[in-house]
Design a protein around this motif. Structure first.
Motif, PDB file in Angstrom:
ATOM      1  N   CYS A  34       0.841  -1.187   0.000  1.00 32.30           N
ATOM      2  CA  CYS A  34       0.000   0.000   0.000  1.00 32.30           C
ATOM      3  C   CYS A  34       0.882   1.244   0.000  1.00 32.30           C
ATOM      4  N   CYS A  36       0.223   4.004   1.068  1.00 34.61           N
ATOM      5  CA  CYS A  36      -0.074   4.829   2.232  1.00 34.61           C
ATOM      6  C   CYS A  36       0.624   4.301   3.487  1.00 34.61           C
ATOM      7  N   CYS A  37       0.378   3.016   3.795  1.00 30.98           N
ATOM      8  CA  CYS A  37       0.933   2.470   5.019  1.00 30.98           C
ATOM      9  C   CYS A  37       2.115   1.552   4.764  1.00 30.98           C
ATOM     10  N   CYS A  73      -6.338  -2.767   1.089  1.00 35.91           N
ATOM     11  CA  CYS A  73      -5.294  -2.583   2.100  1.00 35.91           C
ATOM     12  C   CYS A  73      -5.689  -3.417   3.319  1.00 35.91           C
TER      13      CYS A  73
HETATM   14 ZN    ZN Z   1      -2.601   1.032   3.584  1.00 32.67          ZN
END
Ligand code: ZN
Length: 560
Positions: A34, A36-37, A73
């Motif tokens: 992901c 994002c994370c 995710c």
């Molecule tokens: Zn994520």
């Protein structure tokens, strides 16, 4: 597969070759992380296809159809629930080109600019509009220069002689460091304040840059560029030679006739015979002199001299100076045309009479009168004089001929008849053994003809020696010689040196010069011209500063 660009980490599903090559691929890895994370996920949500342009293969355009997976995710606290997998080695998000294609287009942009780059690209199957290419050039991060030690500064024309910009080069590797669109003291000094590493600055003779460097880099040694110093010397020599022109020519007993060319034709009835070759030569020589004088007038006027000073320096009347300045262009001498004469209607008759071998003028006059001729007998005789061949001026007849005295000038041109201060300056500046025989003779004549010219020649050669050999330690001796001389042009040149002496001394001693900077200014001009209306500063800056370092490496080494 070898004809295709590198597709590692991808699985090729299908290759379709027509006029284009279309390759369908998907990622080799079963998982993705992901954005994002950063947590890896293997739960695929859905698929979609992304099309990318890639480098051409063997001249064929290459399209990549990338099967992109969307993942869930798996980190419950992540704000992204679904993400699309990325291909960082291949391309950037939301871009339609692969990285390597972008790199190629960027190079085309740096080398040729947007329009020309796009044209070239189209021919080689590299897609990319001018705007795309320009954007790539603009976005490129240029390497920042770490603490330069020796720099050169020069100006360049940003708006056709109306606005000037500044270009700075690192003289140790001959690469441009920075450029901006003005040459104001504040901007230049601010630039130097941020770079305390600078020890030596090479510059032209302008007081603006001198002041700015003193303010922004008081620690730095300023070096006046030798080329500019030499240019100032050349200007002084030329002015001096122009002033001495009358002296030089008088000594050589060449009748200068400076004003004659300018005068209206005398209201005389005399008709001129056709020009002989000697006359034509003399005319061309006079024209050359006049052109030289004319150029001097314009130059001195541009330097701010008043009419009377220009006139006395060049040796012509103030009226002529004013007329030339008013004209706005070089006043070509009018070819003197024969004015209509009362004898014209009888021309045919007279010609026949002459060709029949008749030479009795009085008889002809009577005949013409009988036919109605109302002109004078003198006019008739003058007309007869024109019928004589130029080779036999002594043939018998009592018709009046041209006044004596002018012929000696017109026949064989004397040495330096076409004396030009500009050309003579060149003879003065060059090394004696580099001149050919004719040039050496001409130089010797000039030096003999005028004591001022002789004195100027010695001073010029001594100074040129300092420039060539970088023997600045002789400068003080040279300046004292000028002080003792009677040459105002050299005194004013010396005065200019005194006002900037430390920098001139450095210029005549150290190996640094503005040569490399001027090379980059010339390159800048070429780039600017190729950009047409798109010469936006940022783009120009990018292209100028991204110069190839390989080409100009030996310049300083050569000077040193
Ligand atoms: Zn994520």
């Amino acid at each position: 597969m070898t004809i295709l660009p590198d597709l590692s980490d991808l699985v090729v599903e299908q290759v379709c070759v027509t006029n284009d090559v279309t390759v369908t691929v998907h990622a080799a890895s079963p998982t993705a992380s992901c954005p994002c994370c950063g947590i890896t996920s293997k739960r695929v949500h859905s698929h979609y296809t992304r099309t990318l342009r890639d480098l051409p293969a063997s001249g064929r355009p290459v399209h990549l159809n990338v099967r992109v997976r969307r993942f869930f995710c798996q980190e419950s606290t992540c704000r992204r629930k679904i993400f699309a997998e990325r291909f960082p080695a291949l391309t950037l998000p939301r871009v339609k080109f692969t990285l390597r294609l972008q790199e190629a287009l960027r190079e085309m942009g740096f080398e040729s600019g947007g329009e020309a780059g796009a044209r070239l690209g189209k021919r080689l199957s590299y897609p990319g509009s001018p705007d795309t290419i320009l954007r790539l050039v603009k976005q490129t991060q240029l390497p920042t220069v770490s603490s330069p030690r020796v720099v050169g500064i020069d100006d360049w024309s940003w708006k056709r002689g109306l606005r000037y910009g500044t270009l700075i080069c690192n003289l140790e590797n001959n690469r441009p460091i920075d450029l901006w669109p003005d040459r104001a003291v504040e901007t230049v000094s601010a630039w130097f304040e941020k770079r305390p590493s600078v020890e030596i600055v090479s510059r032209d003779r302008s007081s603006e840059y001198a002041a700015a460097i003193s303010k922004g880099a008081p620690q730095a040694l300023q070096v006046a560029d030798v080329w500019h110093i030499g240019k100032n010397l050349v200007d002084s020599v030329q002015t001096l030679l122009a002033r001495c022109r009358a002296e030089i020519r008088r000594t050589l007993q060449v009748q200068a006739m400076p004003e004659q060319e300018e005068m209206e034709p005398e209201p005389e009835e005399e008709k001129r015979p056709a020009r002989s070759r000697g006359q034509e030569q003399a005319r061309l020589a006079r024209r050359a002199q006049k052109l030289d004088r004319y150029e001097q007038v314009i130059e001195l006027h541009d330097q701010g001299l008043i009419t009377a000073d220009i006139a006395s320096r060049i040796g012509i009347s103030g009226r002529t100076v004013q007329r030339w300045l008013r004209n706005g262009s070089f006043p070509e001498a009018r070819r003197r045309r024969r004015r209509p004469s009362l004898i014209d209607p009888y021309e045919h008759y007279v010609l026949q009479w002459w060709q029949q071998g008749n030479r009795n003028g009085l008889q002809l006059y009577r005949e013409l009168r009988a036919q109605g001729y109302r002109g004078s007998s003198k006019a008739m005789y003058n007309y007869l004089a024109r019928l004589r061949t130029p080779q036999s001026p002594s043939s018998s007849e009592s018709v009046s001929l041209k006044p004596p005295g002018r012929k000696s000038v017109l026949t064989s041109p004397a040495p330096l008849e076409n004396f030009s201060a500009r050309r003579a300056t060149w003879l003065f500046v060059r090394q004696l053994d580099k001149l050919d025989e004719t040039e050496q003779k001409e130089l010797a004549l000039i030096r003999q003809a005028s004591p001022s010219a002789e004195a100027a020649y010695r001073l010029t050669q001594a100074f040129m020696h300092m420039i060539r050999e970088r023997t600045g330690q002789q400068l003080d001796t040279w300046l004292s010689l000028v002080e003792k001389s009677m040459l105002p042009e050299f005194k004013s040149f010396a005065k200019g040196i005194q006002q900037d002496k430390a920098a001139v001394l450095a210029g005549l001693t150290l190996p640094w010069s503005n040569g490399p900077v001027e090379g980059h200014v010339n390159r800048l001009k070429l780039i600017k011209r190729s950009m047409y209306g798109r010469a936006k500063l940022h783009l120009l800056r990018q292209r100028v500063l991204r110069s190839s370092p390989k080409k100009r490496k030996s310049t300083t080494a050569r000077i040193a």
